[in-house]
Write an enzyme that holds these catalytic residues in place. Structure first.
Site, PDB file in Angstrom:
ATOM      1  N   SER A 148       0.951  -1.363   0.082  1.00  0.00           N
ATOM      2  CA  SER A 148      -0.027   0.015  -0.001  1.00  0.00           C
ATOM      3  C   SER A 148       0.910   1.222   0.082  1.00  0.00           C
ATOM      4  O   SER A 148       1.977   0.936   0.414  1.00  0.00           O
ATOM      5  CB  SER A 148      -0.872  -0.122   1.120  1.00  0.00           C
ATOM      6  OG  SER A 148      -1.572   1.171   1.496  1.00  0.00           O
ATOM      7  N   TYR A 161      -0.551  -1.316  10.822  1.00  0.00           N
ATOM      8  CA  TYR A 161      -1.023  -1.476   9.023  1.00  0.00           C
ATOM      9  C   TYR A 161       0.092  -0.740   8.263  1.00  0.00           C
ATOM     10  O   TYR A 161       0.724  -1.423   7.495  1.00  0.00           O
ATOM     11  CB  TYR A 161      -2.170  -0.617   9.135  1.00  0.00           C
ATOM     12  CG  TYR A 161      -2.661  -0.694   7.592  1.00  0.00           C
ATOM     13  CD1 TYR A 161      -3.274  -2.006   7.306  1.00  0.00           C
ATOM     14  CD2 TYR A 161      -2.435   0.311   6.517  1.00  0.00           C
ATOM     15  CE1 TYR A 161      -3.667  -2.339   5.690  1.00  0.00           C
ATOM     16  CE2 TYR A 161      -2.849   0.075   5.315  1.00  0.00           C
ATOM     17  CZ  TYR A 161      -3.526  -1.306   5.023  1.00  0.00           C
ATOM     18  OH  TYR A 161      -3.664  -1.222   3.771  1.00  0.00           O
TER      19      TYR A 161
END
Length: 273
Positions: A148, A161
């Protein structure tokens, strides 16, 4: 797709996809089935896997194997590893499984955070290693690890994350160094905000991202998958990191350089300078 290096008895290459029941995973399954790949679909929800198997078999005439597995669980992970190692014509490994969170330390669910690390990091590493057994024997293969743009950034409510996605990026770059001599390519796919259902998961129930992020920052999930597949098969100027859209390339560049702090401040709502 290049399959000429595989055993001549093999009729179709196989694509293994984790998190296959929705979002990017489901789209990868559709695109790769359309290209003539048989599939191994891995996810937790058996009913949805069965429906997806029926749909893909009907529309594309490919063979679909389903594995019901929770990759945060050791026994399930071992079972998936074994299947990958035994799949002699494995050509694609899509490490897509994952989830987000929105809790702020120290008020986090430690079990959820630990499962995130297991799924994003340990499962990605172990399934990539397992997939490389048949890929190395065939001297061809493609591994796509879902990272990401968050892996280049930081922000509140996203400590693990962002950290796990940074791991996936660095792991993929170094893994490519290990396997390039065997004709294998590795990609760290780094999308920005995409409409996949990711932000509707229970672990994101308190997130306001869908309301806060302006419309022009949202990407089509299908666009992301098409960019990924096109990039990893590119003949010239191939790169491990794939960031769909020019906008997110710019965001990633400026956000990852400490000297350009405004985007860091914006992303972290003023908490990181």
């Amino acid at each position: 797709m290049k399959t000429d290096k595989m055993n001549t008895e093999v009729t179709r290459p196989v694509a293994a996809i984790t998190g296959a029941t929705s979002g990017f995973g489901k789209l990868f399954a559709q695109h790769l089935a359309k290209r003539g790949n048989d599939l191994i679909l891995i996810a937790r929800r058996e009913e949805i896997l069965l429906d997806l198997k029926e749909n893909l078999t009907k529309h594309y005439g490919v063979n679909v194997t389903i594995l019901v597995a929770d990759l945060s669980k050791e026994n399930d992970l071992i079972r998936v590893e074994k299947k990958l190692i035994e799949t002699s014509n494995l050509y694609w490994m899509i490490n897509n499984a994952g989830f987000g969170g929105n809790q702020v330390f120290p008020n986090v669910d430690v079990q959820v955070e630990s499962d995130m690390i297991r799924v994003h990091c340990l499962a990605t590493m172990r399934l990539a290693r397992a997939a490389l057994v048949p890929m190395t024997a065939n001297r061809c293969g493609r591994i796509i690890n879902l990272a990401s743009v968050a892996g280049f950034l930081c922000g509140d409510g996203a400590a693990d994350y962002t950290a796990t996605k940074a791991y996936v990026i660095t792991f993929s770059k170094s893994l490519q160094c290990d396997v390039h001599r065997n004709g294998i390519r590795v990609q760290a796919l780094c999308p920005g905000f995409a409409r996949t259902g990711f932000h509707d998961a229970p672990t994101m129930s308190t997130s306001t991202i869908k309301q806060d992020v302006p419309w022009f920052l949202w990407l089509s999930a299908d666009y992301v998958v098409r960019c990924s597949l096109r990039s990893i098969e590119r003949r010239c100027f191939y790169r491990v990191i794939c960031i769909p859209s020019l906008l997110y390339k710019v965001v990633t560049f400026f956000g990852s350089e400490w000297i350009f702090s405004p985007l860091r401040i914006l992303f972290s709502r003023g908490r990181v300078r």
